[in-house]
Design a protein around this motif. Sequence first.
Motif, PDB file in Angstrom:
ATOM      1  N   GLU A 178       0.904  -0.934   0.103  1.00 17.31           N
ATOM      2  CA  GLU A 178       0.028  -0.128  -0.119  1.00 17.31           C
ATOM      3  C   GLU A 178       0.724   1.318   0.068  1.00 17.31           C
ATOM      4  O   GLU A 178       0.195   2.037  -0.514  1.00 17.31           O
ATOM      5  N   TYR A 179       2.340   1.059   0.734  1.00 14.75           N
ATOM      6  CA  TYR A 179       2.874   2.697   0.818  1.00 14.75           C
ATOM      7  C   TYR A 179       4.393   2.657   0.338  1.00 14.75           C
ATOM      8  O   TYR A 179       5.153   3.021   1.310  1.00 14.75           O
ATOM      9  N   ASN A 180       4.520   0.963  -0.275  1.00 13.55           N
ATOM     10  CA  ASN A 180       6.267   1.401  -0.237  1.00 13.55           C
ATOM     11  C   ASN A 180       6.370   2.241  -1.297  1.00 13.55           C
ATOM     12  O   ASN A 180       6.294   2.938  -2.179  1.00 13.55           O
ATOM     13  N   SER A 181       7.521   3.565  -0.381  1.00 11.19           N
ATOM     14  CA  SER A 181       8.478   3.874  -1.021  1.00 11.19           C
ATOM     15  C   SER A 181       9.152   4.685  -0.189  1.00 11.19           C
ATOM     16  O   SER A 181       9.618   3.973   1.115  1.00 11.19           O
ATOM     17  N   ASN A 182      10.202   5.191  -0.718  1.00  6.94           N
ATOM     18  CA  ASN A 182      11.683   5.547   0.068  1.00  6.94           C
ATOM     19  C   ASN A 182      10.929   7.016   0.594  1.00  6.94           C
ATOM     20  O   ASN A 182      10.039   7.650   0.796  1.00  6.94           O
ATOM     21  N   VAL A 183      11.983   7.471   2.279  1.00  8.57           N
ATOM     22  CA  VAL A 183      11.671   7.807   3.030  1.00  8.57           C
ATOM     23  C   VAL A 183      12.093   9.584   2.904  1.00  8.57           C
ATOM     24  O   VAL A 183      13.396   9.470   2.593  1.00  8.57           O
ATOM     25  N   HIS A 184      12.368  10.187   3.750  1.00  5.96           N
ATOM     26  CA  HIS A 184      12.574  11.625   3.621  1.00  5.96           C
ATOM     27  C   HIS A 184      12.049  12.377   2.418  1.00  5.96           C
ATOM     28  O   HIS A 184      12.529  13.137   2.641  1.00  5.96           O
ATOM     29  N   ARG A 185      12.782  12.031   1.655  1.00  2.93           N
ATOM     30  CA  ARG A 185      13.064  13.069   0.206  1.00  2.93           C
ATOM     31  C   ARG A 185      11.703  13.226  -0.767  1.00  2.93           C
ATOM     32  O   ARG A 185      12.131  14.356  -1.123  1.00  2.93           O
ATOM     33  N   GLY A 186      11.049  12.307  -0.689  1.00  7.13           N
ATOM     34  CA  GLY A 186       9.252  13.018  -1.405  1.00  7.13           C
ATOM     35  C   GLY A 186       8.663  14.058  -0.998  1.00  7.13           C
ATOM     36  O   GLY A 186       9.191  13.750   0.753  1.00  7.13           O
ATOM     37  N   VAL A 187       8.204  14.341  -1.196  1.00  2.00           N
ATOM     38  CA  VAL A 187       6.794  15.230  -0.995  1.00  2.00           C
ATOM     39  C   VAL A 187       5.247  13.910  -1.379  1.00  2.00           C
ATOM     40  O   VAL A 187       4.390  14.580  -0.842  1.00  2.00           O
ATOM     41  N   THR A 205       2.449  11.820  -1.885  1.00  4.36           N
ATOM     42  CA  THR A 205       1.268  10.534  -0.532  1.00  4.36           C
ATOM     43  C   THR A 205       2.521   9.305   0.389  1.00  4.36           C
ATOM     44  O   THR A 205       2.772   9.466   1.495  1.00  4.36           O
ATOM     45  N   LEU A 206       2.861   8.503  -0.753  1.00  2.92           N
ATOM     46  CA  LEU A 206       3.711   7.251  -0.608  1.00  2.92           C
ATOM     47  C   LEU A 206       4.200   8.055   0.480  1.00  2.92           C
ATOM     48  O   LEU A 206       4.659   7.003   0.750  1.00  2.92           O
ATOM     49  N   GLY A 207       5.327   8.508  -0.147  1.00  4.51           N
ATOM     50  CA  GLY A 207       6.718   9.172   0.283  1.00  4.51           C
ATOM     51  C   GLY A 207       6.274   9.717   1.641  1.00  4.51           C
ATOM     52  O   GLY A 207       7.000   9.542   3.014  1.00  4.51           O
ATOM     53  N   THR A 208       5.740  10.503   1.507  1.00  6.92           N
ATOM     54  CA  THR A 208       4.968  11.156   3.418  1.00  6.92           C
ATOM     55  C   THR A 208       4.465   9.407   5.146  1.00  6.92           C
ATOM     56  O   THR A 208       5.135   9.584   5.612  1.00  6.92           O
ATOM     57  N   LYS A 209       3.713   9.204   3.960  1.00 10.49           N
ATOM     58  CA  LYS A 209       2.983   7.928   4.326  1.00 10.49           C
ATOM     59  C   LYS A 209       4.700   7.570   5.150  1.00 10.49           C
ATOM     60  O   LYS A 209       4.645   6.324   6.394  1.00 10.49           O
ATOM     61  N   ALA A 210       5.201   6.554   4.067  1.00  9.82           N
ATOM     62  CA  ALA A 210       6.424   5.632   4.554  1.00  9.82           C
ATOM     63  C   ALA A 210       8.043   6.128   5.797  1.00  9.82           C
ATOM     64  O   ALA A 210       7.779   5.591   6.891  1.00  9.82           O
ATOM     65  N   THR A 211       7.555   7.660   5.233  1.00 11.46           N
ATOM     66  CA  THR A 211       8.680   8.824   6.727  1.00 11.46           C
ATOM     67  C   THR A 211       7.809   8.580   8.296  1.00 11.46           C
ATOM     68  O   THR A 211       8.750   8.179   8.915  1.00 11.46           O
ATOM     69  N   ASP A 212       6.180   8.868   7.930  1.00 13.39           N
ATOM     70  CA  ASP A 212       5.359   8.704   8.933  1.00 13.39           C
ATOM     71  C   ASP A 212       6.103   7.098   9.703  1.00 13.39           C
ATOM     72  O   ASP A 212       5.867   6.950  11.428  1.00 13.39           O
ATOM     73  N   GLY A 213       5.712   6.017   8.647  1.00 11.71           N
ATOM     74  CA  GLY A 213       6.052   4.686   9.550  1.00 11.71           C
ATOM     75  C   GLY A 213       7.466   4.535  10.048  1.00 11.71           C
ATOM     76  O   GLY A 213       7.374   4.038  10.980  1.00 11.71           O
ATOM     77  N   TYR A 214       8.605   4.823   9.527  1.00  7.40           N
ATOM     78  CA  TYR A 214       9.583   4.732   9.696  1.00  7.40           C
ATOM     79  C   TYR A 214       9.925   6.112  10.843  1.00  7.40           C
ATOM     80  O   TYR A 214      10.506   5.788  11.895  1.00  7.40           O
ATOM     81  N   GLU A 215       9.441   7.032  10.557  1.00  8.13           N
ATOM     82  CA  GLU A 215       9.899   7.582  11.785  1.00  8.13           C
ATOM     83  C   GLU A 215       9.277   7.350  13.359  1.00  8.13           C
ATOM     84  O   GLU A 215       9.575   7.616  14.544  1.00  8.13           O
ATOM     85  N   GLY A 216       8.023   7.154  12.897  1.00  3.39           N
ATOM     86  CA  GLY A 216       7.243   6.856  13.757  1.00  3.39           C
ATOM     87  C   GLY A 216       7.922   5.537  14.681  1.00  3.39           C
ATOM     88  O   GLY A 216       7.377   5.538  15.798  1.00  3.39           O
ATOM     89  N   ALA A 217       8.050   5.009  13.491  1.00  7.78           N
ATOM     90  CA  ALA A 217       9.198   3.074  14.313  1.00  7.78           C
ATOM     91  C   ALA A 217       9.502   4.176  15.621  1.00  7.78           C
ATOM     92  O   ALA A 217      10.433   3.216  16.326  1.00  7.78           O
TER      93      ALA A 217
END
Length: 406
Positions: free
Chosen positions: A47-56, A58-70
Amino acid sequence: MNVQEIRKLFPILDQQVNGNPLVYLDSAATSQKPIQVIETLETYYKEYNSNVHRGVHTLGTKATDGYEGAREKIRRFINASSAEEVIFTRGTTTAINTVAASYGRANLSEGDEIVITPMEHHSNIIPWQQLAKATGAALKYIPLQKDGSISLEDVKSTITANTKIVAVMHVSNVLGVINPVKEIAQIAHKHGGVMLVDGAQSTPHMKIDVQDLNCDFYAFSAHKMCGPTGIGVLYGKRELLNNMEPVEFGGEMIDFVGLYESTWKELPWKFEGGTPIIAGAIGLGAAIDFLEDIGLENIARHEHELAQYALERLSEVEGMTIYGPKERAGLVTFNLEEVHPHDVATVLDAEGIAVRAGHHCAQPLMKWLDVSSTARASFYLYNTKEEIDVLVKGLQKTKEYFSDVF
């Protein structure tokens, strides 16, 4: 939630191995994964496979939230004072190597001392051997007591004003010894040294508070605590990490790159060069949710009961040698008289019982025990006393088989 309800959450346990129900007694090597963690990984990739931090997007934002949320979940889980103190690594091994390569090489020189114990996993021996060779520092060992534990008197006599690093495992993966790392840290600090704790075998099984332990560095892996393989954590006190140089260089960890000079991002990202282990971090976050839902205190209590029961039952087997103290974490390491540990493990596997056999990445400890290898049964929140009974029956069968052979 009782153990039978917990077992239903681990799909892998519901299977037959060699025609017998699986009895998995190798969680000290790697734990099994609950359905919640498996589904979390599947959802990320679906559902939201994407790289983190770099993109703005939706998928990148969701992945970043999951990564930093962890990262924030981990901060709470070990009670770090800031998420900046939580560094994602490939595992405990990488975390320890990072401290040795970055802090160690910058702060040690000839005449300094590194203090460890003979019970350490190879991952907490070899980096310090290499650091000693590179800097001229001396590597010293705290001696072991007859049962494999260490005494604080020996700690006090081994650590000196020249000691710059003390690195000790919290729980032995062979003996089940629970080391007094809080008190060792106090002694190290009294002499001006820093304390690294290898938490690979403690973090999955007991409540960890790095501020209470007052360790300077703490390392652990996700795959031993119901999380994915390939992801781990280095905790470090912020003031130490701020003064350390990265050991991996590339994307993600930089602030500015020129033709001849570059600058680094702030903590924690300066230690996370390249595309990070995004799915692994998110999966570790799900594992922490799961463990906290069960309760670390409940897990520790359950494993203590299993370990004591296993000691009693295994002691009934004639020709059995059990290593380590009576009070221990949730594992039992043993040898069966005149039967090689690999043969023990092979016969048990035919009965559907998974145990570990070998030197357990602890060859110096094997030498201290005066054996080449041992067998080990290790327990986790999904194991039962009935499984220990099956283990004992399997060992009796092993003994009978080899007595017939010889």
